[in-house]
Write a protein that holds these residues in place. Structure first.
Motif, short mmCIF file in Angstrom:
data_model
loop_
_atom_site.label_atom_id
_atom_site.label_comp_id
_atom_site.label_asym_id
_atom_site.label_seq_id
_atom_site.Cartn_x
_atom_site.Cartn_y
_atom_site.Cartn_z
N TYR B 33 0.84 -1.20 0.00
CA TYR B 33 0.00 0.00 0.00
C TYR B 33 0.88 1.25 0.00
CZ TYR B 33 -3.16 -3.42 2.30
OH TYR B 33 -3.90 -4.52 2.64
N TYR B 35 0.27 5.27 1.02
CA TYR B 35 -0.64 6.23 1.65
C TYR B 35 -0.04 7.63 1.55
CZ TYR B 35 -3.04 2.39 4.10
OH TYR B 35 -3.75 1.25 4.43
N GLN B 37 -0.21 11.14 3.77
CA GLN B 37 -0.65 11.70 5.05
C GLN B 37 -0.30 13.17 5.09
OE1 GLN B 37 0.98 10.05 8.68
NE2 GLN B 37 -0.75 10.79 9.89
N PRO B 43 -3.81 8.97 7.45
CA PRO B 43 -3.34 8.50 6.14
C PRO B 43 -4.50 8.23 5.19
CG PRO B 43 -2.25 7.31 7.93
CD PRO B 43 -3.37 8.09 8.53
N LEU B 91 3.59 7.19 3.08
CA LEU B 91 3.81 5.97 3.84
C LEU B 91 3.59 4.75 2.96
CD1 LEU B 91 1.75 6.99 6.99
CD2 LEU B 91 4.21 6.64 6.97
N GLN B 105 -1.42 -4.20 8.98
CA GLN B 105 -0.49 -3.67 8.01
C GLN B 105 0.76 -3.19 8.74
OE1 GLN B 105 -2.25 -0.75 5.39
NE2 GLN B 105 -4.06 -1.99 5.04
N PHE B 107 3.92 -0.75 8.60
CA PHE B 107 4.25 0.51 7.94
C PHE B 107 5.75 0.77 7.95
CE2 PHE B 107 0.29 2.76 7.08
CZ PHE B 107 -0.62 1.96 7.75
N GLY B 108 6.20 1.42 6.88
CA GLY B 108 7.56 1.93 6.84
C GLY B 108 7.66 3.27 7.54
N PRO B 109 8.86 3.85 7.61
CA PRO B 109 9.07 5.11 8.33
C PRO B 109 8.53 6.33 7.60
CG PRO B 109 11.10 4.39 7.32
CD PRO B 109 10.12 3.30 7.09
#
Lengths: 117, 116
Positions: B33, B35, B37, B43, B91, B105, B107-109
């Motif tokens: 995914y 996103y 934000q 997000p 994101l 899910q 999430f990355g940074p």
């Protein structure tokens, strides 16, 4: 349409006390799930807790519990014994299944929590 | 287990320039995914991949945004040309279907984009 509403832009709590963050949702799905994520100032989204729409028991994960009231369409997060490190943005999200059996998350606008010593 | 990796972490560009973001999901995660934000908001899903196919891009501004996931592993998101309102954190998240908890899910940074 699916929607998540978080009515508290900001909350503060004294260290060691409990706090409740509100979340209401709107969906026409029969099966759905509700999540809470924490986002510290560093930016990453940290999963806290999950509640499925058919789960009979309220979800708990350590100091986090989810007060799920299906008839009222609310899924409030309760943090017990607040710590300074709990200061962050908190997002409520809903899992929505769409065509093809795929899932996506719909997020609320978030609540900023400040824990005071 | 390594988490979701994203680069760059920060990017500043002028409006009308182009920019690309990279994401490497958790190994074995079929769903990816992207996103957007915007500051002060939650997000918003831009695009969702299942392996290397797009399953939802209904909120992707296709006149300026594009994304691909070659070979069903890492992914790039591109903006061309950028507008001021594209300033946001982007994101990337991934998920592996399976047990109930795997609805979660990861999430990355994020990549913080500033368009001036």
């Amino acid at each position: 349409a699916q929607k998540i509403t978080q009515t508290q832009p900001g909350m503060f709590v004294q260290e060691k006390e409990a706090v409740t963050l509100d979340c209401t949702y709107d969906t026409s799905d029969q099966s759905y799930g509700l999540f809470w994520y924490k986002q510290p100032s560093s930016g990453e989204m940290i999963f806290l807790i999950y509640q499925g729409s058919y789960d009979e028991q309220n979800a708990t994960e350590g100091r986090y519990s989810l007060n799920f009231q299906k008839a009222r369409k609310s899924a409030n997060l309760v943090i017990s014994a607040s710590q300074l490190g709990d200061s962050a943005m908190y997002f409520c999200a809903m899992r929505h299944m769409f065509s093809g059996g795929y899932n996506k998350l719909i997020f609320g606008a978030g609540t900023r929590l400040a824990v005071h010593p | 287990e390594a988490g979701v990796a994203q680069s760059p972490r920060y990017k500043i560009i002028e409006k009308r320039q182009s920019v690309a973001f990279w994401c490497n999901p958790i190994s074995g995660h079929a769903t990816l995914y992207w996103y957007q934000q915007i500051l002060g908001q939650g997000p918003k899903l831009l695009i969702q991949f299942q392996n290397n196919g797009v399953v939802d891009d209904s909120q992707l501004p296709k006149d300026r945004f594009s994304a691909e996931r070659l070979k069903g592993v890492d992914s790039t998101l591109k903006i061309q040309p950028a507008k001021l309102e594209d300033s946001a954190v982007y994101l990337c998240a991934s998920r592996s279907p399976g047990r109930r908890r795997d609805y979660e899910q990861y999430f990355g940074p994020g990549t913080r984009l500033t368009v001036t």
